[in-house]
Design a protein around this motif. Structure first.
Motif, PDB file in Angstrom:
ATOM      1  N   ILE A  87     -79.625 -56.437  52.539  1.00  0.00           N
ATOM      2  CA  ILE A  87     -79.128 -56.235  51.170  1.00  0.00           C
ATOM      3  C   ILE A  87     -78.592 -54.817  51.013  1.00  0.00           C
ATOM      4  N   ARG A  88     -79.336 -53.843  51.525  1.00  0.00           N
ATOM      5  CA  ARG A  88     -78.873 -52.461  51.421  1.00  0.00           C
ATOM      6  C   ARG A  88     -77.559 -52.268  52.167  1.00  0.00           C
ATOM      7  N   GLN A  89     -77.450 -52.896  53.327  1.00  0.00           N
ATOM      8  CA  GLN A  89     -76.223 -52.761  54.110  1.00  0.00           C
ATOM      9  C   GLN A  89     -75.040 -53.389  53.381  1.00  0.00           C
ATOM     10  N   THR A  90     -75.230 -54.581  52.822  1.00  0.00           N
ATOM     11  CA  THR A  90     -74.155 -55.241  52.080  1.00  0.00           C
ATOM     12  C   THR A  90     -73.782 -54.458  50.831  1.00  0.00           C
ATOM     13  N   ALA A  91     -74.787 -53.957  50.123  1.00  0.00           N
ATOM     14  CA  ALA A  91     -74.525 -53.174  48.909  1.00  0.00           C
ATOM     15  C   ALA A  91     -73.776 -51.891  49.240  1.00  0.00           C
ATOM     16  N   ALA A  92     -74.140 -51.261  50.352  1.00  0.00           N
ATOM     17  CA  ALA A  92     -73.465 -50.025  50.730  1.00  0.00           C
ATOM     18  C   ALA A  92     -71.998 -50.273  51.047  1.00  0.00           C
ATOM     19  N   VAL A  93     -71.724 -51.350  51.789  1.00  0.00           N
ATOM     20  CA  VAL A  93     -70.328 -51.668  52.112  1.00  0.00           C
ATOM     21  C   VAL A  93     -69.546 -52.017  50.857  1.00  0.00           C
ATOM     22  N   THR A  94     -70.166 -52.799  49.969  1.00  0.00           N
ATOM     23  CA  THR A  94     -69.487 -53.180  48.717  1.00  0.00           C
ATOM     24  C   THR A  94     -69.207 -51.964  47.853  1.00  0.00           C
ATOM     25  N   ALA A  95     -70.188 -51.069  47.738  1.00  0.00           N
ATOM     26  CA  ALA A  95     -69.991 -49.856  46.937  1.00  0.00           C
ATOM     27  C   ALA A  95     -68.883 -48.984  47.513  1.00  0.00           C
ATOM     28  N   TYR A  96     -68.864 -48.895  48.840  1.00  0.00           N
ATOM     29  CA  TYR A  96     -67.813 -48.100  49.472  1.00  0.00           C
ATOM     30  C   TYR A  96     -66.427 -48.677  49.185  1.00  0.00           C
ATOM     31  N   ARG A  97     -66.314 -49.987  49.297  1.00  0.00           N
ATOM     32  CA  ARG A  97     -65.014 -50.614  49.052  1.00  0.00           C
ATOM     33  C   ARG A  97     -64.587 -50.461  47.594  1.00  0.00           C
ATOM     34  N   VAL A 201     -48.200 -59.943  36.459  1.00  0.00           N
ATOM     35  CA  VAL A 201     -47.710 -58.886  37.347  1.00  0.00           C
ATOM     36  C   VAL A 201     -48.079 -59.185  38.794  1.00  0.00           C
ATOM     37  N   ALA A 202     -49.323 -59.655  39.009  1.00  0.00           N
ATOM     38  CA  ALA A 202     -49.743 -59.980  40.370  1.00  0.00           C
ATOM     39  C   ALA A 202     -48.901 -61.102  40.955  1.00  0.00           C
ATOM     40  N   PHE A 203     -48.603 -62.121  40.128  1.00  0.00           N
ATOM     41  CA  PHE A 203     -47.787 -63.236  40.611  1.00  0.00           C
ATOM     42  C   PHE A 203     -46.378 -62.776  40.958  1.00  0.00           C
ATOM     43  N   LEU A 204     -45.774 -61.994  40.058  1.00  0.00           N
ATOM     44  CA  LEU A 204     -44.407 -61.522  40.315  1.00  0.00           C
ATOM     45  C   LEU A 204     -44.373 -60.549  41.489  1.00  0.00           C
ATOM     46  N   ALA A 205     -45.413 -59.686  41.612  1.00  0.00           N
ATOM     47  CA  ALA A 205     -45.453 -58.743  42.735  1.00  0.00           C
ATOM     48  C   ALA A 205     -45.592 -59.489  44.057  1.00  0.00           C
ATOM     49  N   HIS A 206     -46.347 -60.583  44.021  1.00  0.00           N
ATOM     50  CA  HIS A 206     -46.485 -61.391  45.232  1.00  0.00           C
ATOM     51  C   HIS A 206     -45.153 -62.000  45.639  1.00  0.00           C
ATOM     52  N   LEU A 207     -44.364 -62.414  44.660  1.00  0.00           N
ATOM     53  CA  LEU A 207     -43.045 -62.971  44.961  1.00  0.00           C
ATOM     54  C   LEU A 207     -42.080 -61.902  45.446  1.00  0.00           C
ATOM     55  N   GLY A 208     -42.204 -60.705  44.902  1.00  0.00           N
ATOM     56  CA  GLY A 208     -41.239 -59.654  45.233  1.00  0.00           C
ATOM     57  C   GLY A 208     -41.585 -58.846  46.468  1.00  0.00           C
ATOM     58  N   ARG A 209     -42.864 -58.787  46.829  1.00  0.00           N
ATOM     59  CA  ARG A 209     -43.289 -57.937  47.947  1.00  0.00           C
ATOM     60  C   ARG A 209     -42.918 -58.546  49.295  1.00  0.00           C
ATOM     61  N   PRO A 210     -42.315 -57.754  50.195  1.00  0.00           N
ATOM     62  CA  PRO A 210     -42.090 -58.252  51.560  1.00  0.00           C
ATOM     63  C   PRO A 210     -43.426 -58.466  52.266  1.00  0.00           C
ATOM     64  N   ASP A 211     -43.438 -59.329  53.269  1.00  0.00           N
ATOM     65  CA  ASP A 211     -44.675 -59.650  53.963  1.00  0.00           C
ATOM     66  C   ASP A 211     -45.271 -58.447  54.681  1.00  0.00           C
ATOM     67  N   ASP A 212     -44.447 -57.494  55.104  1.00  0.00           N
ATOM     68  CA  ASP A 212     -44.956 -56.353  55.853  1.00  0.00           C
ATOM     69  C   ASP A 212     -45.234 -55.144  54.972  1.00  0.00           C
ATOM     70  N   ARG A 213     -45.232 -55.314  53.639  1.00  0.00           N
ATOM     71  CA  ARG A 213     -45.496 -54.191  52.728  1.00  0.00           C
ATOM     72  C   ARG A 213     -46.657 -54.532  51.792  1.00  0.00           C
ATOM     73  N   PRO A 214     -47.890 -54.467  52.270  1.00  0.00           N
ATOM     74  CA  PRO A 214     -49.029 -54.805  51.406  1.00  0.00           C
ATOM     75  C   PRO A 214     -49.198 -53.773  50.299  1.00  0.00           C
ATOM     76  N   ILE A 215     -49.652 -54.247  49.152  1.00  0.00           N
ATOM     77  CA  ILE A 215     -49.876 -53.359  48.011  1.00  0.00           C
ATOM     78  C   ILE A 215     -51.235 -52.684  48.116  1.00  0.00           C
ATOM     79  N   ILE A 216     -52.261 -53.444  48.477  1.00  0.00           N
ATOM     80  CA  ILE A 216     -53.621 -52.917  48.557  1.00  0.00           C
ATOM     81  C   ILE A 216     -53.938 -52.526  49.997  1.00  0.00           C
ATOM     82  N   THR A 217     -54.388 -51.286  50.201  1.00  0.00           N
ATOM     83  CA  THR A 217     -54.762 -50.794  51.524  1.00  0.00           C
ATOM     84  C   THR A 217     -56.178 -51.236  51.854  1.00  0.00           C
ATOM     85  N   PRO A 218     -56.415 -51.815  53.021  1.00  0.00           N
ATOM     86  CA  PRO A 218     -57.790 -52.241  53.361  1.00  0.00           C
ATOM     87  C   PRO A 218     -58.734 -51.044  53.423  1.00  0.00           C
ATOM     88  N   ALA A 219     -59.923 -51.213  52.867  1.00  0.00           N
ATOM     89  CA  ALA A 219     -60.931 -50.154  52.913  1.00  0.00           C
ATOM     90  C   ALA A 219     -61.594 -50.087  54.280  1.00  0.00           C
TER      91      ALA A 219
END
Length: 713
Positions: A87-97, A201-219
């Motif tokens: 639980i502590r490990q999962t909570a720590a990862v979630t808090a970090y993200r 906005v999320a729906f339109l951004a999904h339609l407009g964004r190229p596949d190789d240009r993600p909006i959210i950077t992975p944590a």
């Protein structure tokens, strides 16, 4: 991944042959079935695909536990401490993200708004094309080209009708947005507006964004792995020359299914080599096997199977397991240790704890400079320090600061070779070794006289070592850069003789050595060089961090290590504190040693001193004893063995007399060593007649003059 030149044996259906392989049958039967039931090759797999949790898709994980069963409840959730940890490990990862994305949320909003505008135009264009039925253009053009007016008119009527009802649909959609939008804005609560705007906005951004240009950077970034399967393993072993797919009785077979290991960090399988091929052959071919698997050699590990010398377990790590450190030493708890229990040393390539049994063994540590040699030796010394019943001797020929704090607990210590307030380090080393030799000889004599009920096997026991009335505590001697003590001139002759004697004889009396050097090849030549080799080769346990060549690796690990596939020169320069441990167990693991830096060592040694003070075992120089008084006055000793009526004595006579009258200090002295020591005070070596024969020696007047000069100085 498809091979450039696949061989016929590469292309067989493992699924069809799986039952045969599980039962370890001859592969000829598998090939017969393969020829009659052709299938796709296993080489057509995705490169660097993330491993499936739980293992390969068709193979279950290997059994675990004494009953050979997989636990019903996963280990991470089997006990309350494990549950809390998970639980502590999962909570720590979630808090970090959450924190990671919260900080970047303004950037996400701006980028999403931009792509939403692009998406709005793209959505409008798509709907216009849908309304105008643009896909029918090619059909009408084809009928025109074919001069078919009837069909063209039919298609024209169809497209007009379709455009009409689609126009109605788009008009209704536009009216909904034009009329419903202001109404929603005026009547809906703020949270509903926020959710609606975010969704749009999320729906339109999904339609407009190229596949190789993600909006959210992975944590967090997932690792990329090479998927290993049985076909690739067969290819690797055949390429390494460990068998042949077409020759009778030369096929590689499997003793288990391919599966993920229990740690989830790699894949493993049991391999049966052809008859006549051995485990040693597989170890020697480790580099070729790694090439055949298309992974780094540091990801391939081969473990002996006790049931057969031609069988072994192959483990292929997902990533380099040696690139990550083992972490801080568990000795930082500063709890008392027991030298009769193995010392924590580090983690092996699979993350298993590695401990070293120091009792009855001598340990050699060798490496290039700055590879972690001293840290490895010091971690073992810290384990000894935390046992208050262990008598420590620390001798550092290099004089580095790494060992200085051991003055808090060491019975004898010497750092470097320059003169200090404690005296000449070389003399302290010599005196310490003389005292240890005398103690070892005395121990053997006293142990042989103890009754059987006290000393059952005639050797030191834990009870005897910890009972102060016997005065036989376990003694640990640590020598760092010990090659320096073999290169001090004439005094090195006696030091070398003492070290060779002690490393051979002392461990059985409860006196063990841990010796580190960056020059395992030896020093100089002659008798001292031979004694150096004898001292180096009489260590039972050997630990080699990175060396410059396989020849030097063999000097540290022992003869034959390279032929068995153990070569510390292949370790990468970036591996600090990583080495090959040989002789500590049946296995020869590559160990990542625990880290204990200078601050950690000081904290542990302060706690160790308190433990010794509480137990009443603090002794020697650590207790404030003036060691300089134990250093022999060589001039006075030599003068004392020359009779009053003698004008001088030959060096051979002096050595014999000293050994007879002062055996605790001069038992091993030679004519050459005593001559060198006396001449260092300015005494000449001259001819002295005895029984009509003139040999080199010292005059009484010269010795008296040297004593007078020293007093006047």
């Amino acid at each position: 991944m498809v091979p450039q030149n696949p061989t016929p044996d590469d292309n067989f259906d493992w699924t069809a042959a799986e039952a045969d392989v599980k039962n370890v049958v001859d592969l000829d039967a598998v090939r017969t079935r393969r020829d009659s039931e052709p299938g796709e090759t296993h080489f057509e797999v995705t490169l660097d695909e993330s491993p499936t949790p739980g293992g390969m898709p068709v193979d279950p994980p290997p059994p675990s536990g004494p009953a050979g069963r997989v636990p019903i409840v996963p280990v991470g959730w089997s006990t309350w401490p494990n549950i809390k940890h998970s639980i502590r490990q999962t909570a720590a990862v979630t808090a970090y993200r959450c924190g990671f994305h919260a900080l970047r949320s303004p950037k996400y909003a701006i980028v999403a708004a931009f792509w939403a505008v692009v998406g709005l135009f793209r959505l409008t264009g798509r709907q216009i094309r849908w309304w105008w039925v643009t896909e029918q253009y090619s059909l009408r053009q084809a009928t025109a080209d074919a001069n078919d007016p009837a069909m063209w008119l039919k298609l024209h009527r169809e497209v007009k009708a379709t455009r009409t009802w689609r126009f109605i649909v788009l008009s209704a959609e536009a009216m909904t947005v034009v009329i419903g939008g202001p109404i929603l804005w005026a009547t809906a609560p703020w949270w509903a507006l926020a959710l609606t705007i975010t969704a749009v906005v999320a729906f339109l951004a999904h339609l407009g964004r190229p596949d190789d240009r993600p909006i959210i950077t992975p944590a967090t970034v997932s690792g990329r792995f090479r998927r290993v399967n049985p076909d690739i393993i067969l290819r690797a072993y055949y390429a390494a020359g460990l068998g042949h797919p077409d020759k009778p009785h030369q096929q590689i077979s499997f003793g288990s299914t391919m599966a993920r290991d229990t740690s989830g960090t790699g894949s493993q399988v049991s391999i049966d080599l052809p008859y006549g091929k051995t485990f040693d052959d597989a170890v020697k071919a480790r580099g070729a096997i790694a090439s055949g698997l298309d992974v780094a050699v540091s990801q391939v590990f081969i473990t002996r199977d006790p049931s057969s010398h031609r069988r072994h377990t192959l483990w292929v790590a997902d990533r380099d397991p040696l690139a990550q450190g083992a972490g801080r030493t568990p000795l930082l708890r500063c709890k008392p240790t027991d030298i009769w229990q193995p010392a924590p040393f580090g983690l092996d390539e699979r993350g298993n704890k590695v401990c070293v049994d120091m009792m009855w063994n001598s340990i050699l540590i060798g490496a290039q400079p700055r590879q972690g040699k001293t840290f490895a030796a010091r971690s073992l010394a810290l384990h000894c320090a935390l046992d208050p019943y262990v008598k420590l001797t620390v001798l550092d020929g290099g004089g580095k600061p790494d060992w200085r704090k051991f003055a808090l607990v060491a019975d004898r210590y010497a750092f470097g070779l320059a003169m200090t307030r404690d005296g000449d380090p070389a003399e302290i080393v010599l005196e310490a070794l003389r005292e240890i030799k005398a103690d070892v000889q005395d121990r053997y004599e006293r142990l042989s006289k103890l009754p059987v009920d006290v000393c059952p096997e005639g050797k030191l026991t834990r009870e005897i070592a910890r009972d102060p009335k016997y005065k036989m505590p376990v003694r640990a001697v640590f020598l760092d850069e010990f090659q320096e003590y073999f290169d001090l001139g004439d005094i090195s002759k006696e030091i070398a003789a003492l070290l060779v004697y002690l490393v051979k004889v002392a461990p059985a009396a409860g006196v063990f050595f841990v010796d580190a050097t960056q020059r395992p090849s030896g020093v100089g030549g002659g008798q001292i060089a031979q004694q150096f080799i004898s001292f180096r080769d009489n260590h039972q346990i050997r630990f080699s961090l990175r060396t410059g060549s396989w020849q030097v690796s063999d000097l540290v690990l022992g003869s034959g290590a390279y032929s068995e596939g153990h070569d510390s020169s292949t370790l990468l320069p970036s591996y600090k504190g990583v080495g090959i441990l040989r002789g500590a167990s049946d296995a020869t693991p590559t160990v990542r040693t625990y880290l204990a830096d200078a601050d950690d060592a000081e904290k542990i040694l302060i706690a160790a001193r308190k433990l010794r003070e509480a137990a009443g075992t603090l002794s020697g120089m650590a207790a404030g004893e003036d060691i300089t008084r134990e250093v022999r006055d060589v001039l006075a000793d030599v003068r004392s063995v020359i009779e009053r009526n003698e004008t001088g004595a030959q060096w051979e006579e002096i050595a014999v007399r000293l050994a007879d009258r002062l055996p605790e200090a001069y038992a091993d002295t030679t004519a050459e060593s005593i001559s060198a020591q006396v001449r260092s005070f300015g005494v000449r070596s001259v001819d002295v007649k005895r029984n009509g024969k003139a040999l080199k020696g010292a005059k009484t007047d010269d010795i008296d003059a040297a004593i007078g000069r020293r007093k006047a100085a």
